[in-house]
Design an enzyme around this catalytic site. Structure first.
Site, PDB file in Angstrom:
ATOM      1  N   ASP A 207       0.837  -1.430   0.029  1.00  0.00           N
ATOM      2  CA  ASP A 207      -0.093  -0.056   0.110  1.00  0.00           C
ATOM      3  C   ASP A 207       0.734   1.306  -0.008  1.00  0.00           C
ATOM      4  O   ASP A 207       1.420   1.722   1.074  1.00  0.00           O
ATOM      5  CB  ASP A 207      -0.965  -0.152   1.226  1.00  0.00           C
ATOM      6  CG  ASP A 207      -1.869   0.926   1.197  1.00  0.00           C
ATOM      7  OD1 ASP A 207      -1.737   2.107   0.592  1.00  0.00           O
ATOM      8  OD2 ASP A 207      -2.856   0.898   1.906  1.00  0.00           O
TER       9      ASP A 207
ATOM     10  N   GLU B  31       7.777  -2.681  -9.497  1.00  0.00           N
ATOM     11  CA  GLU B  31       8.175  -1.889  -8.589  1.00  0.00           C
ATOM     12  C   GLU B  31       9.410  -0.975  -9.444  1.00  0.00           C
ATOM     13  O   GLU B  31       9.727   0.215  -9.136  1.00  0.00           O
ATOM     14  CB  GLU B  31       9.187  -2.639  -7.646  1.00  0.00           C
ATOM     15  CG  GLU B  31       8.146  -3.414  -6.593  1.00  0.00           C
ATOM     16  CD  GLU B  31       7.722  -4.687  -6.921  1.00  0.00           C
ATOM     17  OE1 GLU B  31       7.422  -5.664  -6.040  1.00  0.00           O
ATOM     18  OE2 GLU B  31       7.759  -5.177  -7.977  1.00  0.00           O
TER      19      GLU B  31
END
Length: 252
Positions: A64, A131
């Site tokens: 998150d 990422e």
């Protein structure tokens, strides 16, 4: 017990853990990690099978980022070690862990998948590591993922950043079995798995852990790398721009 981020039910000897943060795409926050850890502690004594599920659309979308941004802005310490320990419990605990994947799985969600003993999916399942687009990299996921699918495939998935479908994931060994009606497939597996004695599962998994202790050896490096990633000012700036303004790094 009441859970804030999960739906949990026990059908002995099975425990079903469903990620329940639909407003946040089932992303991982500290509460979810601690609640999963608490359930796993109960399962250590009670269950021989632990099943992780998301929604039909999203299994788990990773960290998150909003919570990461809030933690850093309030100077609260980021604790990646508790997530790594949770995945270790999934890998080494005295139960068979199953990820039942439907829809999207991204970043840290792939960590849950890679830490599972068995992965069952439907035909909508997609797996990605996004990422690097934010200047991050999946330091925590990679020890588990490399163990499961090998160095080069984990390396490729990290660099690719967009997803692979369930067929490719199955060919790579990330998914063990899939079909359109994955609930039926899951029930077929449980027919046999529920017959396994819990004590035998524990002894077997202890033995397998001794055969390959790379996950234990990789913990300190993975945790340290993750802490560096999420305290880097440039990375935090990219996360802030995304959380606050909806601007992706390549747009700003």
């Amino acid at each position: 017990m009441e859970w804030k981020t999960l739906k949990v039910r026990f059908e002995d000897p099975i425990c079903f853990i469903q990620f329940n943060r639909p407003e946040a795409k089932n992303t991982i926050n500290e509460v979810l990690i601690r609640e999963c850890t608490q359930v796993m502690k109960i399962c250590k004594e009670r269950s021989s099978i632990v099943i992780f599920e998301g929604s039909p659309e999203v299994f788990c979308f990773g960290a998150d980022l909003q919570e990461v941004d809030m933690k850093q802005s309030s100077e609260q310490a980021y604790r990646p070690d508790i997530l790594y320990d949770l995945w270790l419990k999934m890998t080494n605990g005295p139960f068979v862990t199953i990820s039942h994947v439907r829809g999207t799985t991204n970043a840290g969600g792939v960590g849950f998948v890679a830490a599972s003993d068995i992965v069952i999916a439907d035909e909508t399942a997609v797996f990605s590591l996004s990422e690097l687009l934010f200047g991050l990299y999946p330091a925590m996921v990679l020890p588990f993922l490399t163990r499961k699918i090998g160095y080069q495939r984990a390396h490729y998935l990290t660099l690719k950043t967009n997803g692979i479908d369930v067929k490719q994931a199955h060919n790579w060994g990330l998914v063990d079995a899939y079909q359109a009606k994955s609930n039926v497939l899951l029930k077929q597996h449980l027919t046999r798995l529920t017959k396994l004695p819990k004590s035998a599962i524990q002894h077997y998994k202890n033995y397998m852990g001794d055969l390959n202790d790379m996950l234990i050896k990789s913990k300190n490096g993975a945790v340290t790398a993750n802490q560096q990633i999420f305290t880097d000012k440039d990375n935090l700036s990219r996360i802030y721009q995304f959380v606050e303004n909806g601007v992706y790094p390549w747009e700003g």
